[in-house]
Write a protein that holds these residues in place. Structure first.
Motif, short mmCIF file in Angstrom:
data_model
loop_
_atom_site.label_atom_id
_atom_site.label_comp_id
_atom_site.label_asym_id
_atom_site.label_seq_id
_atom_site.Cartn_x
_atom_site.Cartn_y
_atom_site.Cartn_z
N PHE A 26 0.99 -1.20 0.10
CA PHE A 26 0.04 0.10 0.00
C PHE A 26 0.77 1.29 -0.08
CE2 PHE A 26 -3.49 -2.48 1.98
CZ PHE A 26 -4.47 -2.52 1.35
N LYS A 27 0.47 2.27 -0.76
CA LYS A 27 1.23 3.39 -0.62
C LYS A 27 0.91 4.13 0.95
CE LYS A 27 1.52 4.97 -5.33
NZ LYS A 27 1.04 6.04 -6.33
N SER A 28 1.57 4.95 1.18
CA SER A 28 1.47 5.54 2.56
C SER A 28 0.18 6.40 2.50
CB SER A 28 2.60 6.38 3.08
OG SER A 28 2.91 7.34 2.13
N ASN A 29 -0.38 7.07 1.61
CA ASN A 29 -1.58 7.96 1.55
C ASN A 29 -2.73 7.36 1.21
OD1 ASN A 29 -0.96 7.50 -1.21
ND2 ASN A 29 -0.86 9.68 -1.70
N VAL A 30 -2.70 5.99 1.07
CA VAL A 30 -4.05 5.35 0.80
C VAL A 30 -5.12 5.50 1.96
CG1 VAL A 30 -3.38 3.16 1.65
CG2 VAL A 30 -5.03 3.30 -0.24
N GLN A 31 -6.39 5.84 1.78
CA GLN A 31 -7.36 5.93 2.72
C GLN A 31 -8.15 4.53 2.81
OE1 GLN A 31 -9.54 9.40 1.33
NE2 GLN A 31 -7.68 10.66 1.51
N LEU A 32 -7.97 4.18 3.94
CA LEU A 32 -8.76 2.79 4.07
C LEU A 32 -9.42 2.77 5.39
CD1 LEU A 32 -5.43 0.55 3.84
CD2 LEU A 32 -7.10 0.72 2.22
N LYS A 33 -10.56 1.92 5.38
CA LYS A 33 -11.36 1.75 6.77
C LYS A 33 -11.03 0.17 7.08
CE LYS A 33 -15.50 1.60 5.43
NZ LYS A 33 -17.01 1.77 4.85
N VAL A 34 -10.74 0.21 8.37
CA VAL A 34 -10.51 -1.15 8.85
C VAL A 34 -11.81 -1.57 9.53
CG1 VAL A 34 -9.68 -2.23 10.92
CG2 VAL A 34 -8.37 -0.22 9.99
N LEU A 35 -12.19 -3.02 8.77
CA LEU A 35 -13.28 -3.70 8.98
C LEU A 35 -13.08 -4.74 10.12
CD1 LEU A 35 -13.92 -4.60 5.00
CD2 LEU A 35 -14.90 -2.67 6.52
N ALA A 36 -12.11 -5.35 10.13
CA ALA A 36 -11.88 -6.24 11.23
C ALA A 36 -10.31 -6.58 11.62
CB ALA A 36 -12.27 -7.71 11.08
N GLN A 37 -10.12 -6.52 12.79
CA GLN A 37 -8.78 -7.09 13.37
C GLN A 37 -8.54 -8.39 13.50
OE1 GLN A 37 -5.93 -5.15 14.15
NE2 GLN A 37 -6.78 -3.22 14.05
N ARG A 38 -7.52 -9.20 12.75
CA ARG A 38 -7.36 -10.43 12.84
C ARG A 38 -6.19 -10.76 14.03
NH1 ARG A 38 -7.84 -13.68 7.68
NH2 ARG A 38 -9.20 -12.79 6.51
N GLU A 39 -6.28 -11.80 14.62
CA GLU A 39 -5.37 -12.47 15.47
C GLU A 39 -4.04 -12.79 14.91
OE1 GLU A 39 -3.91 -12.95 19.40
OE2 GLU A 39 -5.67 -12.15 18.96
N VAL A 40 -2.85 -12.43 15.45
CA VAL A 40 -1.44 -12.42 14.97
C VAL A 40 -1.06 -13.60 15.64
CG1 VAL A 40 1.02 -11.89 14.54
CG2 VAL A 40 -1.15 -10.35 14.21
N PRO A 41 -0.95 -14.90 15.38
CA PRO A 41 -0.25 -16.00 16.27
C PRO A 41 1.01 -15.63 17.02
CG PRO A 41 -0.43 -16.67 13.82
CD PRO A 41 -0.73 -15.54 14.01
N GLN A 42 1.12 -16.19 17.91
CA GLN A 42 2.33 -15.89 19.24
C GLN A 42 3.54 -15.85 18.36
OE1 GLN A 42 2.04 -14.45 22.29
NE2 GLN A 42 4.13 -14.28 22.26
N GLN A 43 3.90 -16.82 17.57
CA GLN A 43 5.09 -17.26 17.00
C GLN A 43 5.37 -16.44 15.95
OE1 GLN A 43 2.52 -19.39 16.61
NE2 GLN A 43 2.24 -20.05 14.72
N ASP A 44 4.67 -15.56 15.40
CA ASP A 44 4.73 -14.61 14.11
C ASP A 44 4.79 -13.08 14.71
OD1 ASP A 44 4.71 -16.74 12.51
OD2 ASP A 44 2.39 -16.27 12.09
N ARG A 45 4.57 -12.73 15.87
CA ARG A 45 4.55 -11.42 16.38
C ARG A 45 5.66 -10.45 16.52
NH1 ARG A 45 0.35 -12.32 21.36
NH2 ARG A 45 -1.61 -12.87 19.96
N GLU A 46 6.77 -11.09 16.27
CA GLU A 46 8.04 -10.30 16.19
C GLU A 46 8.23 -9.98 14.71
OE1 GLU A 46 11.95 -11.55 17.33
OE2 GLU A 46 10.98 -12.74 18.93
N THR A 47 7.50 -10.64 13.76
CA THR A 47 7.48 -10.06 12.14
C THR A 47 6.39 -9.53 11.73
OG1 THR A 47 9.01 -12.20 11.68
CG2 THR A 47 7.66 -11.15 9.83
#
Length: 114
Positions: free
Chosen positions: A21-42
């Protein structure tokens, strides 16, 4: 090059894509997804989003109406996170980030052979 209508045609053909995404794109957040514990550093964030602006400018109309995912990927050092865009709503975020990394390696290879 950034063409939402091309994204719409790819999506209509059932093709999956991953790009930034470009930094100036206008988005609306529809839902947050859970990030698995093992992937949270990345993976910093995984969200379902939609475009909040149907007319991005220049008398163009954005025909992409499907939900997208925005995945924020941490980069080493002081680099700002990557904001990835994909129409793949089912694959794990870490797998999508790896696909983008592979895509970027291919681009660098072709740049090198030029």
């Amino acid at each position: 090059y950034y063409d939402f209508n091309w994204w719409a045609s790819l999506d209509a053909q059932k093709a999956r894509f991953v790009t930034r995404f470009k930094s100036n794109v206008q988005l609306k957040v529809l839902a947050q997804r859970e990030v698995p514990q093992q992937d949270r550093e990345t993976i910093l964030r995984d969200e379902e989003v939609s475009f909040s602006n149907r007319n991005p400018g220049g008398r163009r109309r954005n025909h992409y109406t499907q939900p997208l995912r925005r995945i924020l990927v941490n980069r080493p050092g002081d680099e700002p996170p990557l904001s990835l865009a994909t129409n793949d709503l089912s694959s794990p975020a870490a797998e999508i980030a790896e696909r983008y990394r592979d895509r970027w390696r291919i681009e660098l290879f072709f740049k090198w052979i030029k």
